[in-house]
Design a protein around this motif. Structure first.
Motif, PDB file in Angstrom:
ATOM      1  N   UNK A  81      37.060  37.016  37.606  1.00  0.00           N
ATOM      2  CA  UNK A  81      36.808  38.372  38.069  1.00  0.00           C
ATOM      3  C   UNK A  81      36.132  38.257  39.428  1.00  0.00           C
ATOM      4  N   UNK A  82      36.874  38.558  40.476  1.00  0.00           N
ATOM      5  CA  UNK A  82      36.321  38.570  41.818  1.00  0.00           C
ATOM      6  C   UNK A  82      35.707  39.930  42.069  1.00  0.00           C
ATOM      7  N   UNK A  83      34.437  39.943  42.418  1.00  0.00           N
ATOM      8  CA  UNK A  83      33.708  41.186  42.609  1.00  0.00           C
ATOM      9  C   UNK A  83      33.215  41.253  44.052  1.00  0.00           C
ATOM     10  N   UNK A  84      33.727  42.210  44.799  1.00  0.00           N
ATOM     11  CA  UNK A  84      33.350  42.410  46.198  1.00  0.00           C
ATOM     12  C   UNK A  84      32.645  43.746  46.367  1.00  0.00           C
ATOM     13  N   UNK A  85      31.990  43.894  47.495  1.00  0.00           N
ATOM     14  CA  UNK A  85      31.287  45.151  47.801  1.00  0.00           C
ATOM     15  C   UNK A  85      30.425  45.605  46.626  1.00  0.00           C
ATOM     16  N   UNK A  86      29.662  44.691  46.107  1.00  0.00           N
ATOM     17  CA  UNK A  86      28.863  44.981  44.910  1.00  0.00           C
ATOM     18  C   UNK A  86      27.808  46.038  45.183  1.00  0.00           C
ATOM     19  N   UNK A  87      27.551  46.832  44.163  1.00  0.00           N
ATOM     20  CA  UNK A  87      26.578  47.919  44.229  1.00  0.00           C
ATOM     21  C   UNK A  87      25.508  47.689  43.171  1.00  0.00           C
ATOM     22  N   UNK A  88      24.322  48.244  43.364  1.00  0.00           N
ATOM     23  CA  UNK A  88      23.277  48.097  42.338  1.00  0.00           C
ATOM     24  C   UNK A  88      23.737  48.569  40.956  1.00  0.00           C
ATOM     25  N   UNK A  89      24.595  49.559  40.908  1.00  0.00           N
ATOM     26  CA  UNK A  89      25.071  50.057  39.618  1.00  0.00           C
ATOM     27  C   UNK A  89      26.043  49.104  38.936  1.00  0.00           C
ATOM     28  N   UNK A  90      26.426  48.040  39.599  1.00  0.00           N
ATOM     29  CA  UNK A  90      27.240  47.003  38.956  1.00  0.00           C
ATOM     30  C   UNK A  90      26.374  46.012  38.171  1.00  0.00           C
ATOM     31  N   UNK A  91      25.064  46.138  38.280  1.00  0.00           N
ATOM     32  CA  UNK A  91      24.161  45.254  37.559  1.00  0.00           C
ATOM     33  C   UNK A  91      24.366  45.382  36.054  1.00  0.00           C
ATOM     34  N   UNK A  92      24.627  44.259  35.401  1.00  0.00           N
ATOM     35  CA  UNK A  92      24.901  44.257  33.967  1.00  0.00           C
ATOM     36  C   UNK A  92      25.124  42.823  33.506  1.00  0.00           C
ATOM     37  N   UNK A  93      25.186  42.659  32.198  1.00  0.00           N
ATOM     38  CA  UNK A  93      25.713  41.423  31.628  1.00  0.00           C
ATOM     39  C   UNK A  93      27.226  41.594  31.525  1.00  0.00           C
ATOM     40  N   UNK A  94      27.938  40.633  32.078  1.00  0.00           N
ATOM     41  CA  UNK A  94      29.397  40.678  32.088  1.00  0.00           C
ATOM     42  C   UNK A  94      29.946  39.720  31.039  1.00  0.00           C
ATOM     43  N   UNK A  95      30.903  40.214  30.274  1.00  0.00           N
ATOM     44  CA  UNK A  95      31.514  39.450  29.201  1.00  0.00           C
ATOM     45  C   UNK A  95      33.022  39.335  29.441  1.00  0.00           C
ATOM     46  N   UNK A  96      33.571  38.180  29.143  1.00  0.00           N
ATOM     47  CA  UNK A  96      35.029  38.102  29.059  1.00  0.00           C
ATOM     48  C   UNK A  96      35.416  38.075  27.579  1.00  0.00           C
ATOM     49  N   UNK A  97      36.622  38.518  27.320  1.00  0.00           N
ATOM     50  CA  UNK A  97      37.115  38.619  25.960  1.00  0.00           C
ATOM     51  C   UNK A  97      38.605  38.323  25.948  1.00  0.00           C
ATOM     52  N   UNK A  98      39.098  37.895  24.813  1.00  0.00           N
ATOM     53  CA  UNK A  98      40.507  37.533  24.693  1.00  0.00           C
ATOM     54  C   UNK A  98      41.107  38.143  23.439  1.00  0.00           C
ATOM     55  N   UNK A  99      42.357  38.529  23.560  1.00  0.00           N
ATOM     56  CA  UNK A  99      43.086  39.067  22.411  1.00  0.00           C
ATOM     57  C   UNK A  99      44.571  38.870  22.649  1.00  0.00           C
ATOM     58  N   UNK A 100      45.323  38.827  21.588  1.00  0.00           N
ATOM     59  CA  UNK A 100      46.766  38.651  21.722  1.00  0.00           C
ATOM     60  C   UNK A 100      47.444  39.902  22.279  1.00  0.00           C
ATOM     61  N   UNK A 101      46.738  41.029  22.231  1.00  0.00           N
ATOM     62  CA  UNK A 101      47.294  42.308  22.675  1.00  0.00           C
ATOM     63  C   UNK A 101      46.608  42.747  23.963  1.00  0.00           C
ATOM     64  N   UNK A 102      47.387  43.170  24.942  1.00  0.00           N
ATOM     65  CA  UNK A 102      46.883  43.697  26.209  1.00  0.00           C
ATOM     66  C   UNK A 102      46.268  45.065  25.950  1.00  0.00           C
ATOM     67  N   UNK A 103      44.968  45.197  26.218  1.00  0.00           N
ATOM     68  CA  UNK A 103      44.258  46.400  25.816  1.00  0.00           C
ATOM     69  C   UNK A 103      43.045  46.625  26.702  1.00  0.00           C
ATOM     70  N   UNK A 104      42.575  47.860  26.743  1.00  0.00           N
ATOM     71  CA  UNK A 104      41.310  48.145  27.418  1.00  0.00           C
ATOM     72  C   UNK A 104      40.182  48.329  26.407  1.00  0.00           C
ATOM     73  N   UNK A 105      40.471  48.102  25.142  1.00  0.00           N
ATOM     74  CA  UNK A 105      39.457  48.380  24.125  1.00  0.00           C
ATOM     75  C   UNK A 105      39.214  47.227  23.160  1.00  0.00           C
ATOM     76  N   UNK A 106      40.176  46.876  22.341  1.00  0.00           N
ATOM     77  CA  UNK A 106      39.971  45.956  21.223  1.00  0.00           C
ATOM     78  C   UNK A 106      40.192  44.527  21.661  1.00  0.00           C
ATOM     79  N   UNK A 107      39.185  43.703  21.481  1.00  0.00           N
ATOM     80  CA  UNK A 107      39.297  42.283  21.753  1.00  0.00           C
ATOM     81  C   UNK A 107      38.689  41.482  20.612  1.00  0.00           C
ATOM     82  N   UNK A 108      39.366  40.406  20.246  1.00  0.00           N
ATOM     83  CA  UNK A 108      38.951  39.644  19.073  1.00  0.00           C
ATOM     84  C   UNK A 108      37.904  38.587  19.406  1.00  0.00           C
ATOM     85  N   UNK A 109      38.043  37.943  20.543  1.00  0.00           N
ATOM     86  CA  UNK A 109      37.181  36.813  20.881  1.00  0.00           C
ATOM     87  C   UNK A 109      36.347  37.160  22.117  1.00  0.00           C
TER      88      UNK A 109
END
Length: 120
Positions: A81-109
């Motif tokens: 995940x390349x993150x440019x022009x970062x803003x203070x509101x981007x401050x967070x813990x970032x997680x990656x996740x994997x699933x067999x299905x392309x989705x914006x919601x459900x991830x298994x791992x």
């Protein structure tokens, strides 16, 4: 089953850039779509971006469009995940996740997360 480890987080000034990596082990990452999520203090975890198994399809939350770019290198078993022009509101813990299905919601791992802090 796949294990995921994020890296690349840190402290950066507003306007700066970071590249997060998500390294997979156990199974090859090309079996999975990879999503990126983030959770800021006191807020719910939110979807940020996702990329399909081949890399042909990508999706982003509106607030990062034009600033963040998701990619993957299946030969290195890693997503980014390349993150440019970062803003203070981007401050967070970032997680990656994997699933067999392309989705914006459900991830298994899920990975353990990496902290991104953007100072103003």
């Amino acid at each position: 089953q796949v294990q995921l480890v994020e890296s690349g987080g840190g402290l950066v000034q507003a306007g700066g850039s970071l590249r997060l990596s998500c390294a997979a082990s156990g199974r090859t990452i090309d079996n999975y779509a990879v999503g990126w999520f983030r959770q800021a203090p006191g807020k719910e975890r939110e979807f940020v971006a996702t990329i399909s198994r081949s890399g042909s399809y990508k999706s982003y939350i509106d607030s990062v469009k034009g600033r963040f770019a998701v990619s993957r290198d299946n030969t290195k078993n890693t997503a980014y995940l390349q993150m440019n022009s970062l803003k203070p509101e981007d401050t967070a813990v970032y997680y990656c996740a994997a699933d067999s299905i392309f989705s914006t919601r459900q991830y298994q791992f899920w990975g353990q997360g990496t902290q991104v802090t953007v100072s103003s």
